[in-house]
Design a protein around this motif. Structure first.
Motif, PDB file in Angstrom:
ATOM      1  N   LEU A   1       2.869   9.660 -11.937  1.00  0.00           N
ATOM      2  CA  LEU A   1       2.370  10.400 -13.151  1.00  0.00           C
ATOM      3  C   LEU A   1       2.307   9.318 -14.318  1.00  0.00           C
ATOM      4  CD1 LEU A   1       4.199  13.620 -12.766  1.00  0.00           C
ATOM      5  CD2 LEU A   1       1.723  13.157 -12.261  1.00  0.00           C
ATOM      6  N   ILE A   2       3.136   8.543 -14.317  1.00  0.00           N
ATOM      7  CA  ILE A   2       2.938   7.272 -15.341  1.00  0.00           C
ATOM      8  C   ILE A   2       1.889   6.537 -15.073  1.00  0.00           C
ATOM      9  CG2 ILE A   2       3.971   4.933 -16.005  1.00  0.00           C
ATOM     10  CD1 ILE A   2       6.928   6.465 -15.500  1.00  0.00           C
ATOM     11  N   GLY A   3       1.387   6.332 -13.839  1.00  0.00           N
ATOM     12  CA  GLY A   3       0.206   5.724 -13.580  1.00  0.00           C
ATOM     13  C   GLY A   3      -1.040   6.323 -14.053  1.00  0.00           C
ATOM     14  N   VAL A   4      -0.969   7.592 -14.083  1.00  0.00           N
ATOM     15  CA  VAL A   4      -2.097   8.764 -14.595  1.00  0.00           C
ATOM     16  C   VAL A   4      -2.145   8.525 -16.079  1.00  0.00           C
ATOM     17  CG1 VAL A   4      -2.798  10.906 -15.083  1.00  0.00           C
ATOM     18  CG2 VAL A   4      -2.089  10.160 -12.697  1.00  0.00           C
TER      19      VAL A   4
ATOM     20  N   ILE B   1      -4.738   6.074 -21.209  1.00  0.00           N
ATOM     21  CA  ILE B   1      -4.201   4.966 -22.040  1.00  0.00           C
ATOM     22  C   ILE B   1      -4.164   3.643 -21.511  1.00  0.00           C
ATOM     23  CG2 ILE B   1      -2.643   4.265 -24.077  1.00  0.00           C
ATOM     24  CD1 ILE B   1      -1.787   7.425 -24.000  1.00  0.00           C
ATOM     25  N   PRO B   2      -5.175   2.965 -21.511  1.00  0.00           N
ATOM     26  CA  PRO B   2      -5.284   1.770 -20.777  1.00  0.00           C
ATOM     27  C   PRO B   2      -4.255   0.541 -21.096  1.00  0.00           C
ATOM     28  CG  PRO B   2      -7.229   1.963 -22.054  1.00  0.00           C
ATOM     29  CD  PRO B   2      -6.537   3.247 -22.076  1.00  0.00           C
ATOM     30  N   VAL B   3      -3.144   0.701 -21.023  1.00  0.00           N
ATOM     31  CA  VAL B   3      -2.088  -0.066 -21.216  1.00  0.00           C
ATOM     32  C   VAL B   3      -1.422  -0.517 -20.060  1.00  0.00           C
ATOM     33  CG1 VAL B   3       0.043  -0.500 -22.421  1.00  0.00           C
ATOM     34  CG2 VAL B   3      -1.620   0.880 -23.598  1.00  0.00           C
ATOM     35  N   LEU B   4      -1.477   0.204 -18.941  1.00  0.00           N
ATOM     36  CA  LEU B   4      -0.643  -0.081 -17.588  1.00  0.00           C
ATOM     37  C   LEU B   4      -1.894  -0.205 -16.661  1.00  0.00           C
ATOM     38  CD1 LEU B   4       2.329   2.549 -18.109  1.00  0.00           C
ATOM     39  CD2 LEU B   4       2.256  -0.109 -18.212  1.00  0.00           C
TER      40      LEU B   4
ATOM     41  N   GLY C   1      -2.936   1.816 -14.102  1.00  0.00           N
ATOM     42  CA  GLY C   1      -2.853   3.129 -13.686  1.00  0.00           C
ATOM     43  C   GLY C   1      -2.830   3.191 -12.399  1.00  0.00           C
ATOM     44  N   LEU C   2      -4.191   3.032 -11.607  1.00  0.00           N
ATOM     45  CA  LEU C   2      -4.271   3.309 -10.398  1.00  0.00           C
ATOM     46  C   LEU C   2      -3.462   2.354  -9.420  1.00  0.00           C
ATOM     47  CD1 LEU C   2      -6.026   5.300  -8.724  1.00  0.00           C
ATOM     48  CD2 LEU C   2      -7.964   3.581  -8.809  1.00  0.00           C
ATOM     49  N   VAL C   3      -3.152   1.079  -9.780  1.00  0.00           N
ATOM     50  CA  VAL C   3      -2.338   0.372  -9.031  1.00  0.00           C
ATOM     51  C   VAL C   3      -1.096   1.005  -8.953  1.00  0.00           C
ATOM     52  CG1 VAL C   3      -1.294  -1.948  -8.896  1.00  0.00           C
ATOM     53  CG2 VAL C   3      -3.781  -1.879  -9.437  1.00  0.00           C
ATOM     54  N   ILE C   4      -0.529   1.297 -10.034  1.00  0.00           N
ATOM     55  CA  ILE C   4       0.912   2.235 -10.170  1.00  0.00           C
ATOM     56  C   ILE C   4       0.926   3.415  -9.117  1.00  0.00           C
ATOM     57  CG2 ILE C   4       2.501   3.388 -11.603  1.00  0.00           C
ATOM     58  CD1 ILE C   4       1.639   1.368 -13.864  1.00  0.00           C
ATOM     59  N   VAL C   5      -0.189   3.951  -9.270  1.00  0.00           N
ATOM     60  CA  VAL C   5      -0.153   5.248  -8.339  1.00  0.00           C
ATOM     61  C   VAL C   5      -0.150   4.886  -6.846  1.00  0.00           C
ATOM     62  CG1 VAL C   5      -1.476   7.230  -7.583  1.00  0.00           C
ATOM     63  CG2 VAL C   5      -1.228   6.770  -9.987  1.00  0.00           C
ATOM     64  N   LEU C   6      -1.049   3.888  -6.526  1.00  0.00           N
ATOM     65  CA  LEU C   6      -0.754   3.387  -5.034  1.00  0.00           C
ATOM     66  C   LEU C   6       0.647   2.656  -4.833  1.00  0.00           C
ATOM     67  CD1 LEU C   6      -2.473   2.792  -2.494  1.00  0.00           C
ATOM     68  CD2 LEU C   6      -3.214   0.385  -3.633  1.00  0.00           C
ATOM     69  N   ALA C   7       1.171   1.860  -5.809  1.00  0.00           N
ATOM     70  CA  ALA C   7       2.528   1.520  -5.581  1.00  0.00           C
ATOM     71  C   ALA C   7       3.456   2.445  -5.051  1.00  0.00           C
ATOM     72  CB  ALA C   7       2.819   0.696  -6.810  1.00  0.00           C
ATOM     73  N   GLY C   8       3.316   3.854  -5.673  1.00  0.00           N
ATOM     74  CA  GLY C   8       4.285   4.876  -5.506  1.00  0.00           C
ATOM     75  C   GLY C   8       4.004   5.420  -4.108  1.00  0.00           C
ATOM     76  N   SER C   9       2.681   5.340  -3.587  1.00  0.00           N
ATOM     77  CA  SER C   9       2.469   5.755  -2.244  1.00  0.00           C
ATOM     78  C   SER C   9       3.354   4.615  -1.192  1.00  0.00           C
ATOM     79  CB  SER C   9       1.233   5.722  -1.878  1.00  0.00           C
ATOM     80  OG  SER C   9       0.711   6.036  -0.627  1.00  0.00           O
ATOM     81  N   LEU C  10       3.215   3.305  -1.710  1.00  0.00           N
ATOM     82  CA  LEU C  10       3.729   2.136  -0.863  1.00  0.00           C
ATOM     83  C   LEU C  10       5.203   2.350  -0.969  1.00  0.00           C
ATOM     84  CD1 LEU C  10       3.695  -0.332   0.812  1.00  0.00           C
ATOM     85  CD2 LEU C  10       3.606  -1.786  -1.255  1.00  0.00           C
TER      86      LEU C  10
END
Length: 162
Positions: free
Chosen positions: A13-16, A21-24, A26-35
Motif C-alpha cells: 500500500l505504501i507502494g500505491v 505521489i511520485p516520491v517512491l 511505487g510499482l517496484v515496492i509492490v513487486l518487492a512485497g510479492s518477493l
C-alpha cells in the motif's frame, strides 16, 4: 493473515502511495512485497505468485512505455520537453514542498514548449498532451499495482492453508 503478511500488505500500500505521489518507486515496492512474501513462505504457490507478479509488472511497464509514450510522440511532445518538466517539478518540489511537484511539471512543459514554438496555443496543447499522458501512465501503474496486490491477497488469504 499473519503479522508478516499484514506488514507486506502495508508495504504494498505504501507502494500505491508512491505511484500517486511520485516520491517512491511505487510499482517496484509492490513487486518487492510479492518477493518478500515468496521468500517468507518458501512454497511453490508463493513462487508461482511472484513469477506471475513479475510478468504482470513487466506487462505494466511495457504498457506505460507503449501507450502514453507513443501518444505523446504523435502529438509532437519531445522527450526533452518531459525531462525539463520533471526538472522543473523537482526544483519547485523543493522550493514549495508537495505542491511544487504538481505545479512545476506543467509549468516546465508549458515554458519549454512556448520557447520552442513561440505560440501560446501550441504550448498549451503540448502541456495538455503531456498531462494526459502522465495521467494515463499513473492509471496503468495503479492497475498493475492493484493486480499484484490482488494476487497476493487471494494467495495469502484463500489459497494458503491456515
Amino acid at each position: 493473515m499473519s503479522p508478516v503478511e499484514i506488514l507486506i500488505l502495508v508495504l504494498m500500500l505504501i507502494g500505491v502511495v508512491g505511484i500517486v505521489i511520485p516520491v517512491l518507486p511505487g510499482l517496484v515496492i509492490v513487486l518487492a512485497g510479492s518477493l518478500a512474501w515468496a521468500l517468507k513462505e518458501q512454497t511453490t504457490l508463493a513462487w508461482v505468485v511472484f513469477g506471475l507478479s513479475a510478468l504482470v509488472y513487466l506487462l505494466g511497464v511495457a504498457l506505460q512505455w507503449a501507450i502514453p509514450g507513443q501518444r505523446m510522440k504523435r502529438a509532437g511532445v519531445r522527450t526533452s520537453t518531459l525531462v525539463i518538466g520533471v526538472l522543473c517539478a523537482l526544483v519547485l518540489g523543493v522550493l514549495i514542498p508537495v505542491v511544487g511537484l504538481f505545479i512545476g511539471f506543467p509549468l516546465g512543459i508549458f515554458l519549454i514548449s512556448l520557447v520552442r514554438t513561440r505560440d501560446r496555443r501550441e504550448a498549451v496543447r503540448a502541456t495538455k498532451h503531456a498531462l494526459r499522458a502522465v495521467g494515463l501512465n499513473i492509471l496503468i501503474e495503479l492497475a498493475t499495482a492493484f493486480a499484484l496486490i490482488a494476487m497476493f491477497v487471494v494467495s495469502a488469504l484463500v489459497l494458503t492453508p491456515a
